[in-house]
Scaffold this motif. Structure first.
Motif, PDB file in Angstrom:
ATOM      1  N   ARG A 107       0.827  -1.204   0.000  1.00  0.00           N
ATOM      2  CA  ARG A 107       0.000   0.000   0.000  1.00  0.00           C
ATOM      3  C   ARG A 107       0.866   1.261   0.000  1.00  0.00           C
ATOM      4  NH1 ARG A 107      -3.140  -3.097   3.698  1.00  0.00           N
ATOM      5  NH2 ARG A 107      -2.117  -2.067   5.458  1.00  0.00           N
ATOM      6  N   THR A 111       1.924   3.310  -5.059  1.00  0.00           N
ATOM      7  CA  THR A 111       1.445   4.534  -5.700  1.00  0.00           C
ATOM      8  C   THR A 111       2.535   5.354  -6.367  1.00  0.00           C
ATOM      9  OG1 THR A 111       1.618   5.715  -3.587  1.00  0.00           O
ATOM     10  CG2 THR A 111      -0.513   4.731  -4.128  1.00  0.00           C
ATOM     11  N   THR A 112       3.797   4.977  -6.173  1.00  0.00           N
ATOM     12  CA  THR A 112       4.899   5.726  -6.790  1.00  0.00           C
ATOM     13  C   THR A 112       5.903   4.768  -7.426  1.00  0.00           C
ATOM     14  OG1 THR A 112       6.060   5.759  -4.659  1.00  0.00           O
ATOM     15  CG2 THR A 112       4.743   7.690  -5.225  1.00  0.00           C
ATOM     16  N   GLN A 154       0.732   7.195  -9.591  1.00  0.00           N
ATOM     17  CA  GLN A 154      -0.203   8.150  -9.031  1.00  0.00           C
ATOM     18  C   GLN A 154       0.102   9.547  -9.548  1.00  0.00           C
ATOM     19  OE1 GLN A 154      -0.015   8.573  -4.797  1.00  0.00           O
ATOM     20  NE2 GLN A 154      -2.117   9.283  -4.673  1.00  0.00           N
ATOM     21  N   ASP A 160      -4.799   7.236  -8.835  1.00  0.00           N
ATOM     22  CA  ASP A 160      -3.810   6.212  -9.148  1.00  0.00           C
ATOM     23  C   ASP A 160      -4.467   4.938  -9.655  1.00  0.00           C
ATOM     24  OD1 ASP A 160      -4.196   6.224  -5.923  1.00  0.00           O
ATOM     25  OD2 ASP A 160      -4.028   4.196  -6.723  1.00  0.00           O
ATOM     26  N   ARG A 163      -6.527   2.439  -7.386  1.00  0.00           N
ATOM     27  CA  ARG A 163      -7.904   2.803  -7.111  1.00  0.00           C
ATOM     28  C   ARG A 163      -8.783   2.416  -8.302  1.00  0.00           C
ATOM     29  NH1 ARG A 163      -9.236   7.644  -3.387  1.00  0.00           N
ATOM     30  NH2 ARG A 163     -10.099   5.912  -2.224  1.00  0.00           N
TER      31      ARG A 163
END
Length: 208
Positions: A107, A111-112, A154, A160, A163
């Motif tokens: 998690r 996102t990166t 993201q 991102d 999601r």
């Protein structure tokens, strides 16, 4: 037992357990239901052994976006050797504590993009699935990754790819925009915008 403990014992995603617990869907995949029903009340201790496929898929997905063993080690507290054993499939089981730390690290990192070109090259060579290829079925032993799902990091406005995958999964279960927004703690316009861009529901084992 907590939702996490039930998901570990059943070998299904935490989202599946949560949805069943709250009665969010009128029906449930029969295979998932049978796995949950087969769980006997117990407490999953940090040292208990659980199947490694969910942890391995997460680590392999992180490799595809440039997070190698060094970055994953920093996020999980595992050794680089331990991470590599999981990534390359030499560990059939992991401890429950490792599984939970892998989920938390996933998690955090997903996102990166990472900076390891070597990790990306290894992922390409082995054909590992990127984060966008997995929905809530990442912990399902029978789960199948979606092909042709390129990673989209993201953006500044927070939209991102992970999601998107979650929204696609909830849509496939018949959830409304309002329900999805509530579950994801997002506003309905944001959810609607992503849906309007075109989301394909992830592949799951058909219900019997």
């Amino acid at each position: 037992m907590s939702c996490s403990q039930i998901s570990i014992a059943a070998g299904v995603s935490r989202a599946s357990v949560n949805n069943a617990r709250h009665g969010r869907n009128p029906s449930l995949n029969r295979t998932i239901a049978q796995k949950i029903l087969a769980v006997r009340p117990c407490i999953v201790r940090p040292t208990d052994r659980v199947p490694s496929h969910g942890t391995r898929r997460r680590f392999q997905a992180l490799y595809t976006i440039g997070h190698g063993p060094t970055g994953i080690t920093a996020a999980t507290g595992l050794t680089t050797t331990g991470v590599q054993h999981i990534v390359y499939g030499t560990s059939a089981v992991v401890t429950a504590a490792t599984y939970m730390s892998a989920r938390a690290a996933y998690r955090q990192l997903v996102t990166t993009p990472g900076i390891s070109a070597k990790a990306k090259a290894s992922a390409r060579r082995h054909g590992w699935a990127p984060p966008t290829a997995w929905g809530s079925n990442i912990d399902d032993p029978a789960g199948v990754a979606e092909v042709n799902s390129p990673y989209q990091p993201q953006s500044a406005n927070g939209r991102d790819s992970m999601r998107r995958a979650e929204i696609a999964h909830l849509l496939s279960l018949g959830e409304s925009v309002a329900s999805i927004a509530r579950q994801m703690r997002a506003n309905e316009k944001y959810i609607g915008d992503l849906i309007s861009q075109g989301l394909a529901a992830p592949s799951y084992e058909a219900a019997a």
